[in-house]
Design an enzyme around this catalytic site. Structure first.
Site, PDB file in Angstrom:
ATOM      1  N   SER A 280       1.042  -1.155  -0.087  1.00  0.00           N
ATOM      2  CA  SER A 280       0.080  -0.048  -0.071  1.00  0.00           C
ATOM      3  C   SER A 280       0.877   1.446  -0.112  1.00  0.00           C
ATOM      4  CB  SER A 280      -0.712  -0.074   1.217  1.00  0.00           C
ATOM      5  OG  SER A 280      -1.846   1.256   1.036  1.00  0.00           O
ATOM      6  N   ASP A 281       0.195   2.245  -0.478  1.00  0.00           N
ATOM      7  CA  ASP A 281       0.969   3.487  -0.567  1.00  0.00           C
ATOM      8  C   ASP A 281      -0.051   4.578  -0.551  1.00  0.00           C
ATOM      9  OD1 ASP A 281       3.899   4.982  -0.928  1.00  0.00           O
ATOM     10  OD2 ASP A 281       2.534   5.843  -2.022  1.00  0.00           O
ATOM     11  N   GLN A 282       0.616   5.800   0.045  1.00  0.00           N
ATOM     12  CA  GLN A 282      -0.537   6.797   0.221  1.00  0.00           C
ATOM     13  C   GLN A 282       0.336   8.189  -0.473  1.00  0.00           C
ATOM     14  OE1 GLN A 282      -2.045   8.888   4.034  1.00  0.00           O
ATOM     15  NE2 GLN A 282      -3.774   8.043   3.166  1.00  0.00           N
TER      16      GLN A 282
END
Length: 194
Positions: free
Chosen positions: A70-72
Site C-alpha cells: 500500500s502507498d498513500q
C-alpha cells in the site's frame, strides 16, 4: 485460518495496526522500494505504482504468500505532498493545505506469485482542511509530531481538529490501509477473513 500465509509489505506502524484489526495472523516485511516520484507523475499514479512495487518486492521473498502493498500520496490540485519528515516541512504543508481540499490517494495492491494473483485498487479520500492559524498549526505539530504521515495530519488523532470534512467510502483509507478493499482483495486471493 488462511490456507496461505499473509504478509504485509510495509514498514508503516499505522498499516500494521489497521491490519491487526482483522484478527488474521500475518507477517510484516520491509519492501525496500525507492519511493521517489517519477518526473511528471500524478499523485494517484505514484500511489498505484508504489503499492504494486512494494507488493511485488515482498512477494519475491514470499512466493507462496498473499502479499499486501500500500502507498498513500496527498494530492493538492495535482501536486503530490508526501511525508514531511521535519517540523519545518510539516508547517509548510499545513499552511499550504489550510482552507483547501486535499485528496489522499491510497493505493492497495494484493499479489500472490504462486497463483499469479494480482489486484490493484485506489481509495481516494477528499479531506477539507479548515482555515488554520500559525498558532494552531504549531500547537498541533508540537502535540502530535506527524512527520511520518503524508500531508502532516493524523485524522485518527488530534489532526481531526484541523478538518472541516472527510468524504470517502472506506474510513480506514485515510489512515493508510483501506480495510474494506483489503478484505475484498485478500478473500479473492484465498485468505479467509471470517
Amino acid at each position: 485460518m488462511s490456507a496461505r500465509p499473509l504478509v504485509l509489505g510495509s514498514t508503516s506502524r499505522y498499516r500494521r495496526e489497521l491490519l491487526e484489526r482483522l484478527g488474521i495472523p500475518f507477517e510484516v516485511a520491509a519492501p525496500g522500494v525507492d519511493e521517489t516520484a517519477l518526473p511528471g507523475e500524478a499523485p494517484a499514479q505514484i500511489a498505484r505504482r508504489l503499492a504494486l512495487a512494494k507488493a511485488h518486492a515482498v512477494a519475491q521473498r514470499f512466493p507462496h504468500a498473499v502479499v499486501i502493498g500500500s502507498d498513500q500520496v496527498a494530492d493538492l490540485e495535482g501536486e503530490p505532498i508526501g511525508k514531511p519528515g521535519t517540523h519545518e516541512r510539516a508547517t509548510q504543508q499545513l499552511r499550504l493545505m489550510s482552507g483547501r481540499t486535499v485528496v489522499f490517494q491510497t493505493a492497495l495492491a494484493v499479489v500472490c506469485r504462486e497463483t499469479q494473483y494480482e489486484a490493484l485498487d485506489l481509495a481516494a479520500v477528499r479531506v477539507s482542511f479548515r482555515s488554520l492559524t500559525d498558532a494552531e498549526i504549531e500547537a498541533y505539530l508540537r502535540a502530535e509530531q506527524p512527520y511520518d504521515c503524508a500531508g502532516s495530519a493524523k485524522s485518527e488523532g488530534l489532526g481531526i481538529a484541523l478538518l472541516d470534512a472527510i468524504d470517502n467510502d472506506d474510513p480506514t483509507a485515510l489512515v493508510g490501509l483501506p480495510l474494506i478493499r483489503t478484505c475484498r482483495m485478500i478473500r479473492a486471493a484465498g485468505v479467509k477473513v471470517l
